[in-house]
Enzyme design. Structure first.
Site: not given
Length: 255
Positions: A140, A153
């Protein structure tokens, strides 16, 4: 179009969103695909649309037993695994670091990082036997920069980036390439539910001024799976409209 003729590609988190789109692009490029997910109804509907070159298997990426079962299925159906796309993940919600619970942090790490580790470890022996392969780990933009309110995350996605580097170094002589893709804000059914809109000028946080589309990520994944990327390993490919390059300055640009 990227050529994946004769390849078998295993894609986790493939029931919908980016994983499903990666499956579609891979099939169009000539691959046979095994899509896996915990979302069974959505996964079966996706492979039904993709046709005979696609299969679906229910799969919990945090389970070693499930990984062995899924890889064995791919071998039985299509003869092996040439490419692995570690795409499955969970968001973990938006919490300040001091407010995220330990249980939630561990859950996100287990799915988003340990799941990637298990996938790599499971397919490596098979790829060695086949003389090589390609592993694409979906990280990401949060794995390239510090992003507030993404403790679990962000930590997991930075971990995926690091694990990719380790794999590339260890597996290069086995002709197994390992790369990471780092999507920015992408329009999917999930992001649409939180108010993300597609179209020019709808997302000024990026230099390109818009969110990305799922096919733009899928094409990058397919490229890294293919021989067009035969001398690329250990790379981190940001597909983020320039988001991680630096802040935008609209007034200086006359906007």
């Amino acid at each position: 179009m990227t050529d994946l003729q004769g390849r078998t590609v295993l894609i986790t988190g493939g029931a919908q969103g980016l994983g499903a789109e990666a499956g579609r692009v891979a099939v169009e490029a000539g691959a046979r695909v095994v899509l896996t997910d915990v979302l069974e109804d959505e996964g079966r509907l996706t492979v039904e649309k993709l046709g005979e070159a696609a299969r679906f298997v229910r799969h919990d990426v945090t389970s070693e037993q499930d990984w062995r079962r899924v890889v064995a299925f791919a071998v039985a159906e299509f003869g092996g695994v040439d490419g692995l796309v570690n795409n499955a993940g969970v968001s973990g919600g938006s919490h300040l670091l001091e407010e995220q619970s330990v249980d939630e942090f561990r859950r996100v790490i287990d799915t988003n990082l340990t799941g990637v580790f298990l996938g790599m470890r499971t397919v490596i022996p098979l790829m060695r036997e086949r003389g090589g392969g390609s592993i694409v780990n979906v990280s990401s933009a949060a794995g390239l920069m510090g992003l507030a309110m993404t403790a679990g995350y962000g930590a997991a996605k930075w971990g995926v980036r690091g694990l990719t580097k380790v794999g590339a170094v260890e597996l290069g002589t086995a002709r197994i390439r390992v790369n990471s893709v780092h999507p920015g804000m992408i329009y999917t059914p999930m992001t649409a539910r939180v108010g993300i809109e597609r179209g020019e000028g709808k997302y000024p946080n990026t230099p390109m001024g818009r969110v990305g589309e799922a096919p733009e990520i899928a094409e990058a994944v397919a490229f890294l799976l293919s021989d067009a990327a035969s001398y690329i390993t250990g790379a981190e490919l940001a597909v983020d409209g320039g988001w991680t390059t630096g802040p935008t300055v609209p007034r200086l640009l006359g906007r």
